[in-house]
Design a protein around this motif. Sequence first.
Motif, PDB file in Angstrom:
ATOM      1  N   SER A 249      25.433  15.043  82.682  1.00  0.00           N
ATOM      2  CA  SER A 249      24.428  14.230  82.008  1.00  0.00           C
ATOM      3  C   SER A 249      23.133  14.175  82.807  1.00  0.00           C
ATOM      4  O   SER A 249      22.030  14.306  82.250  1.00  0.00           O
ATOM      5  N   ALA A 250      23.253  13.996  84.120  1.00  0.00           N
ATOM      6  CA  ALA A 250      22.056  13.952  84.969  1.00  0.00           C
ATOM      7  C   ALA A 250      21.352  15.306  84.999  1.00  0.00           C
ATOM      8  O   ALA A 250      20.117  15.379  84.979  1.00  0.00           O
ATOM      9  N   ALA A 251      22.132  16.378  85.038  1.00  0.00           N
ATOM     10  CA  ALA A 251      21.541  17.719  85.058  1.00  0.00           C
ATOM     11  C   ALA A 251      20.823  18.021  83.748  1.00  0.00           C
ATOM     12  O   ALA A 251      19.745  18.629  83.745  1.00  0.00           O
ATOM     13  N   SER A 252      21.419  17.619  82.634  1.00  0.00           N
ATOM     14  CA  SER A 252      20.786  17.860  81.337  1.00  0.00           C
ATOM     15  C   SER A 252      19.494  17.077  81.193  1.00  0.00           C
ATOM     16  O   SER A 252      18.507  17.564  80.622  1.00  0.00           O
ATOM     17  N   GLY A 253      19.481  15.837  81.710  1.00  0.00           N
ATOM     18  CA  GLY A 253      18.272  15.022  81.647  1.00  0.00           C
ATOM     19  C   GLY A 253      17.281  15.297  82.762  1.00  0.00           C
ATOM     20  O   GLY A 253      16.161  14.776  82.752  1.00  0.00           O
ATOM     21  N   ARG A 254      17.722  16.111  83.745  1.00  0.00           N
ATOM     22  CA  ARG A 254      16.885  16.481  84.886  1.00  0.00           C
ATOM     23  C   ARG A 254      16.357  15.254  85.634  1.00  0.00           C
ATOM     24  O   ARG A 254      15.174  15.136  85.954  1.00  0.00           O
ATOM     25  N   TYR A 255      17.272  14.324  85.899  1.00  0.00           N
ATOM     26  CA  TYR A 255      16.895  13.172  86.707  1.00  0.00           C
ATOM     27  C   TYR A 255      17.818  13.074  87.911  1.00  0.00           C
ATOM     28  O   TYR A 255      18.786  13.835  88.038  1.00  0.00           O
ATOM     29  N   GLY A 256      17.512  12.131  88.798  1.00  0.00           N
ATOM     30  CA  GLY A 256      18.292  12.004  90.022  1.00  0.00           C
ATOM     31  C   GLY A 256      18.099  13.216  90.908  1.00  0.00           C
ATOM     32  O   GLY A 256      16.980  13.723  91.074  1.00  0.00           O
ATOM     33  N   PRO A 257      19.146  13.738  91.509  1.00  0.00           N
ATOM     34  CA  PRO A 257      19.024  14.887  92.419  1.00  0.00           C
ATOM     35  C   PRO A 257      18.613  16.173  91.715  1.00  0.00           C
ATOM     36  O   PRO A 257      18.296  17.169  92.383  1.00  0.00           O
ATOM     37  N   PHE A 258      18.633  16.200  90.375  1.00  0.00           N
ATOM     38  CA  PHE A 258      18.272  17.407  89.637  1.00  0.00           C
ATOM     39  C   PHE A 258      16.809  17.389  89.173  1.00  0.00           C
ATOM     40  O   PHE A 258      16.368  18.330  88.513  1.00  0.00           O
ATOM     41  N   HIS A 259      16.088  16.338  89.502  1.00  0.00           N
ATOM     42  CA  HIS A 259      14.695  16.223  89.064  1.00  0.00           C
ATOM     43  C   HIS A 259      13.833  17.270  89.763  1.00  0.00           C
ATOM     44  O   HIS A 259      13.905  17.471  90.973  1.00  0.00           O
ATOM     45  N   GLY A 260      12.990  17.941  88.965  1.00  0.00           N
ATOM     46  CA  GLY A 260      12.050  18.905  89.529  1.00  0.00           C
ATOM     47  C   GLY A 260      12.635  20.264  89.855  1.00  0.00           C
ATOM     48  O   GLY A 260      11.917  21.130  90.373  1.00  0.00           O
ATOM     49  N   LEU A 261      13.896  20.496  89.556  1.00  0.00           N
ATOM     50  CA  LEU A 261      14.526  21.787  89.842  1.00  0.00           C
ATOM     51  C   LEU A 261      14.406  22.716  88.642  1.00  0.00           C
ATOM     52  O   LEU A 261      14.303  22.274  87.497  1.00  0.00           O
ATOM     53  N   SER A 262      14.429  24.001  88.910  1.00  0.00           N
ATOM     54  CA  SER A 262      14.438  24.985  87.831  1.00  0.00           C
ATOM     55  C   SER A 262      15.822  25.023  87.189  1.00  0.00           C
ATOM     56  O   SER A 262      16.791  24.479  87.721  1.00  0.00           O
ATOM     57  N   LEU A 263      15.903  25.691  86.031  1.00  0.00           N
ATOM     58  CA  LEU A 263      17.189  25.777  85.338  1.00  0.00           C
ATOM     59  C   LEU A 263      18.237  26.454  86.210  1.00  0.00           C
ATOM     60  O   LEU A 263      19.395  26.016  86.263  1.00  0.00           O
ATOM     61  N   LEU A 264      17.853  27.513  86.902  1.00  0.00           N
ATOM     62  CA  LEU A 264      18.800  28.219  87.768  1.00  0.00           C
ATOM     63  C   LEU A 264      19.278  27.310  88.890  1.00  0.00           C
ATOM     64  O   LEU A 264      20.485  27.260  89.187  1.00  0.00           O
ATOM     65  N   GLU A 265      18.358  26.573  89.523  1.00  0.00           N
ATOM     66  CA  GLU A 265      18.733  25.665  90.611  1.00  0.00           C
ATOM     67  C   GLU A 265      19.648  24.552  90.111  1.00  0.00           C
ATOM     68  O   GLU A 265      20.600  24.159  90.797  1.00  0.00           O
ATOM     69  N   ILE A 266      19.367  24.051  88.910  1.00  0.00           N
ATOM     70  CA  ILE A 266      20.213  23.000  88.337  1.00  0.00           C
ATOM     71  C   ILE A 266      21.626  23.519  88.100  1.00  0.00           C
ATOM     72  O   ILE A 266      22.615  22.865  88.446  1.00  0.00           O
ATOM     73  N   MET A 267      21.742  24.713  87.505  1.00  0.00           N
ATOM     74  CA  MET A 267      23.053  25.275  87.206  1.00  0.00           C
ATOM     75  C   MET A 267      23.845  25.544  88.486  1.00  0.00           C
ATOM     76  O   MET A 267      25.045  25.266  88.557  1.00  0.00           O
ATOM     77  N   VAL A 268      23.170  26.053  89.508  1.00  0.00           N
ATOM     78  CA  VAL A 268      23.861  26.345  90.771  1.00  0.00           C
ATOM     79  C   VAL A 268      24.361  25.060  91.417  1.00  0.00           C
ATOM     80  O   VAL A 268      25.527  24.969  91.843  1.00  0.00           O
ATOM     81  N   ASN A 269      23.492  24.044  91.512  1.00  0.00           N
ATOM     82  CA  ASN A 269      23.895  22.782  92.133  1.00  0.00           C
ATOM     83  C   ASN A 269      24.985  22.084  91.329  1.00  0.00           C
ATOM     84  O   ASN A 269      25.951  21.550  91.905  1.00  0.00           O
ATOM     85  N   LEU A 270      24.860  22.097  90.012  1.00  0.00           N
ATOM     86  CA  LEU A 270      25.843  21.430  89.170  1.00  0.00           C
ATOM     87  C   LEU A 270      27.202  22.097  89.261  1.00  0.00           C
ATOM     88  O   LEU A 270      28.231  21.425  89.442  1.00  0.00           O
TER      89      LEU A 270
END
Length: 324
Positions: A249-270
Motif C-alpha cells: 500500500s505504501a509503495a503504491s501510494g509512494r509515501y513513507g520510505p518509498f516517497h521520491g523513488l522511481s518505479l524500479l527503485e520502489i519495486m526493488v525495495n518492496l
Amino acid sequence: MVRTGELRRLAPAALGNLALAAVYYGAAKVGLLEQVVVAGAVVTPLWPPTGIALSFLLLLGLRMWPGIAVGTLLVISTLTSLDLAGIGVVAGNTAAPVCACLMLRRVGFRVELDRLRDGVALVALGAFAAMLLSATLGSGTQVLTGALPTGDFWRTWASWWAGDAMGVLVITPLVLAFRMFRPPRDLPLYRWVEAVVLLGTVVLVSLVMTRSPMSLLFLVFPVIVWAALRFQLIGAAPCVLVISVFAISAASGRYGPFHGLSLLEIMVNLQALNASAALTALLLSAIVTEQNTIRRGIEQVCWELAEVVDRLAPGESRRWPPER
C-alpha cells in the motif's frame, strides 16, 4: 451402475475445481487492487492466486489444475479479450504451480512444513524456480504477439516473476499453516494475551515503517522472529501477510520510505522487504518446529525407556543418578 460410480468419483473433483476457480478469481481481484503497469503489461508486487493454486495442488492433488486454468481465464476476461497472449498467460499460470507441485513431491515435501528442508524446498523450488515458467511464458507470448516491446521484456519478466514468487512465499505457507492448525487444549491465558499483543505489535510496527519518511523497514524483523520463535508458522505467516499488505500500500501510494523513488527503485525495495520477511518467517519457523519435534521425540523415547526399566527393575528409573 458404472456410470453412477464414475460420476460419484468425478463430482468431488469437479466441485473442487469450481471452488478453486472462484477463490482464484477472488484472490486475483484483490491482487489487482495494487496493480502496476510495467511497459504496458499489468503486474502486481504480490500475486495471491499463485500461492492459492499451489496450496490446492499440494493439499488436493494435481487433479485441481483445471480450476487454475478456469480461474485465469475468468481474470483475463475481465481485463481484455482472450488472444494468443492471453493463452500464453493461462498456460504459464497453470503450468507454474503444477511444476512447483511436481518438484516439491519429488523431493519429499511435507505440507506440515515441520522440517527445514521443507521450507528450503518451498522457497527454492516452489517460489524461485517454478515461477520462472509463468514469467517466461506470460512475457514471452506478449513479445511474440507484439503486445509488449522486445526492449521491455526483461523488466516485465522480472516484475512478473517477483509477483508470482511472492505469492508463493506469502500465501502458500499461510494457507498450509491454517489448514494444518489444530487449536491446542488448555492453552494458558498468557499465551492468548501474547498472541493478541503480537498482532497489535505487527500492525503498529507496519504503520510506523510505512508512514515514516525514514527508512525503518528493518523494524519488522524482530517482530517476525518473535512470532516464529513463539508461535511458529501459524503466528509468523499472518505477520508476513500484514507486513506485505502495508508495504505494498505504501509503495503504491509512494509515501513513507518509498516517497521520491522511481518505479524500479520502489519495486526493488518492496520485493526485497517481502522476500526477506517471508524467508525469515518460513525458514525460522521450520527450524523451530523441527527442533520441537526432535525434542518431543527424545522425551517420548525417554518415557518409554523408563517404563521398560520399571518393568525390569521396579523403582530403579526413579533413582537417578545411580548410587555408586
